[in-house]
Design an enzyme around this catalytic site. Structure first.
Site, PDB file in Angstrom:
ATOM      1  N   PRO A  91       0.384  -0.159   9.999  1.00 22.02           N
ATOM      2  CA  PRO A  91       1.354  -0.732   9.058  1.00 22.02           C
ATOM      3  C   PRO A  91       0.627  -1.612   8.038  1.00 22.02           C
ATOM      4  O   PRO A  91       0.011  -2.617   8.406  1.00 22.02           O
ATOM      5  CB  PRO A  91       2.282  -1.562   9.955  1.00 22.02           C
ATOM      6  CG  PRO A  91       1.437  -1.912  11.135  1.00 22.02           C
ATOM      7  CD  PRO A  91       0.481  -0.781  11.342  1.00 22.02           C
ATOM      8  N   VAL A  92       0.692  -1.226   6.776  1.00 21.67           N
ATOM      9  CA  VAL A  92      -0.216  -1.769   5.781  1.00 21.67           C
ATOM     10  C   VAL A  92      -0.056  -3.275   5.559  1.00 21.67           C
ATOM     11  O   VAL A  92      -1.051  -3.980   5.359  1.00 21.67           O
ATOM     12  CB  VAL A  92      -0.082  -0.993   4.452  1.00 21.67           C
ATOM     13  CG1 VAL A  92       1.284  -1.214   3.815  1.00 21.67           C
ATOM     14  CG2 VAL A  92      -1.193  -1.362   3.495  1.00 21.67           C
TER      15      VAL A  92
ATOM     16  N   SER B 218       6.977   3.960  -6.575  1.00 16.65           N
ATOM     17  CA  SER B 218       6.788   5.226  -7.279  1.00 16.65           C
ATOM     18  C   SER B 218       7.880   6.220  -6.895  1.00 16.65           C
ATOM     19  O   SER B 218       8.465   6.894  -7.756  1.00 16.65           O
ATOM     20  CB  SER B 218       5.405   5.794  -6.947  1.00 16.65           C
ATOM     21  OG  SER B 218       5.243   7.092  -7.476  1.00 16.65           O
TER      22      SER B 218
ATOM     23  N   ASP C 247     -12.082   9.023   6.066  1.00 13.81           N
ATOM     24  CA  ASP C 247     -12.094  10.212   5.214  1.00 13.81           C
ATOM     25  C   ASP C 247     -11.129  11.277   5.727  1.00 13.81           C
ATOM     26  O   ASP C 247     -11.440  12.461   5.737  1.00 13.81           O
ATOM     27  CB  ASP C 247     -13.520  10.786   5.138  1.00 13.81           C
ATOM     28  CG  ASP C 247     -13.679  11.804   4.019  1.00 13.81           C
ATOM     29  OD1 ASP C 247     -13.065  11.612   2.952  1.00 13.81           O
ATOM     30  OD2 ASP C 247     -14.413  12.792   4.213  1.00 13.81           O
TER      31      ASP C 247
ATOM     32  N   HIS D 251       6.457  -2.290   3.550  1.00 18.90           N
ATOM     33  CA  HIS D 251       6.301  -0.856   3.319  1.00 18.90           C
ATOM     34  C   HIS D 251       6.813  -0.172   4.578  1.00 18.90           C
ATOM     35  O   HIS D 251       6.056   0.152   5.499  1.00 18.90           O
ATOM     36  CB  HIS D 251       4.830  -0.508   3.073  1.00 18.90           C
ATOM     37  CG  HIS D 251       4.554   0.965   3.013  1.00 18.90           C
ATOM     38  ND1 HIS D 251       5.225   1.830   2.181  1.00 18.90           N
ATOM     39  CD2 HIS D 251       3.671   1.734   3.706  1.00 18.90           C
ATOM     40  CE1 HIS D 251       4.770   3.055   2.349  1.00 18.90           C
ATOM     41  NE2 HIS D 251       3.826   3.022   3.285  1.00 18.90           N
TER      42      HIS D 251
ATOM     43  N   SER E  86     -12.927  -3.016  14.266  1.00 20.26           N
ATOM     44  CA  SER E  86     -14.231  -2.348  14.312  1.00 20.26           C
ATOM     45  C   SER E  86     -14.779  -2.067  12.913  1.00 20.26           C
ATOM     46  O   SER E  86     -15.969  -1.750  12.770  1.00 20.26           O
ATOM     47  CB  SER E  86     -14.122  -1.035  15.104  1.00 20.26           C
ATOM     48  OG  SER E  86     -13.401  -0.048  14.363  1.00 20.26           O
TER      49      SER E  86
END
Length: 323
Positions: free
Chosen positions: A133-134, A162, A23, A187, A113
């Site tokens: 890193p996605v 985008s 969050d 990415h 985790s």
């Protein structure tokens, strides 16, 4: 008419639930985006900062009277047991001058985790990953969870595409909605624009650019600015989050609402572009099954070489991280 009405009723009865893990700036922006549209029925926020997520949930629930009802509350990994989606944004953010690949060792430990307790909860839905890193962390999520590859999706080059579309619309002075152009590959620093497949108002991008007096060199400069835009934003304000959060919301909606739409994502390749056993940025068909089909964009020889080079870099980092 009865069949149609029954289908609508069935869709209304089905309770859709999303668990957001992380969050921070991206996660809270995603939660806010989810509150803006009727995407899900329940949003559970999980983070180690317990007071923060409780406060965020209380803040977010006040959005409902202006939009639509969405049960938002703080929770734990156990809440993933009956969830449709688990969205992972948790991780150490990129610092100025740091590449996304520099983050791999820090964020791999965090990812482990998260994935283990989510799977232990009995979760049977779809993972969506945006932590960097996605591409590496998306592949790692699939391997750690043992989930079918179609049920693990990375945001991949959705944000980069985008940014590329925005840059082209500004440069060519056209309606953004008329631009259909994607960034492929990692990415990150090895990503590239697929010029040969890009169109503007249905016409080849290169033809439109030529007519507008925009040279190839100018397009390549725009591409480079697209590639480094994230770093530029980080230098100015410390982080980027609105774009990727909206990308996450769009992906979530595509899965939860079975939209069958094509989006540039971090997808598992199995022969496409001559690649396999990894996730990389490419368009894919997204629906309730997650990634229903990975689409291979026709590339020139030069573009194909860039895709292979990008994949080689990602594969090395992934193998080192998993070992």
């Amino acid at each position: 008419m009865i069949k149609k009405g029954s289908k609508i009723l069935a869709n209304q009865i089905k309770h859709t639930k999303v668990v957001l893990v992380g969050d921070g700036a991206v996660g809270s922006s995603y939660a806010f985006a989810m509150m803006q549209q009727q995407v899900a029925d329940e949003l559970v926020i999980v983070d180690i900062q317990q007071d923060h997520i409780k406060g965020d949930a209380l803040d977010l629930e006040d959005v409902q009277p202006f939009t639509s009802p969405l049960d938002v509350h703080a929770g734990s990994y156990a809440d993933a047991g009956d969830a449709d989606l688990v969205v992972i944004t948790a991780g150490v953010p990129r610092k100025p001058g740091e590449t996304r690949l520099d983050l791999v060792n820090k964020n791999m430990k965090i990812l482990e985790s998260i994935v283990t307790p989510v799977v232990d909860s009995g979760f049977k839905g779809t993972f969506i990953v945006s932590a960097n890193p996605v591409d590496v962390l998306t592949a790692a999520t699939q391997r750690l969870s043992g989930f079918p590859k179609n049920r693990v999706i990375g945001t991949g080059t959705s944000l980069d595409s985008s940014r590329w579309q925005v840059a082209l619309a500004h440069k060519l002075n056209v309606d953004l909605r008329s631009v259909n152009a994607d960034i492929l590959g990692e990415h990150g620093d090895s990503e590239f624009a697929a010029y040969s497949a890009a169109t503007v108002d249905g016409q080849p991008l290169l033809d439109v650019a030529k007519k507008a007096g925009v040279s190839q060199a100018e397009l390549e400069q725009l591409e480079q600015e697209t590639r480094t835009k994230g770093g530029s934003i980080i230098k100015l304000k410390g982080a980027t989050f609105y774009g990727v959060a909206t990308s996450l919301m769009t992906l979530s909606r595509a899965v939860l609402h079975n939209e069958n739409i094509v989006l540039p994502v971090g997808a598992p390749v199995d022969g496409q572009y001559g690649l396999s056993d990894m996730y990389i940025g490419t368009p894919a068909l997204i629906n309730e099954n997650g990634i229903a089909k990975v689409l291979e964009v026709p590339l020139t020889d030069e573009e194909q070489a860039k895709m292979v080079a990008s994949a080689k870099q990602l594969k090395q980092v992934l193998d080192d991280a998993m070992n």
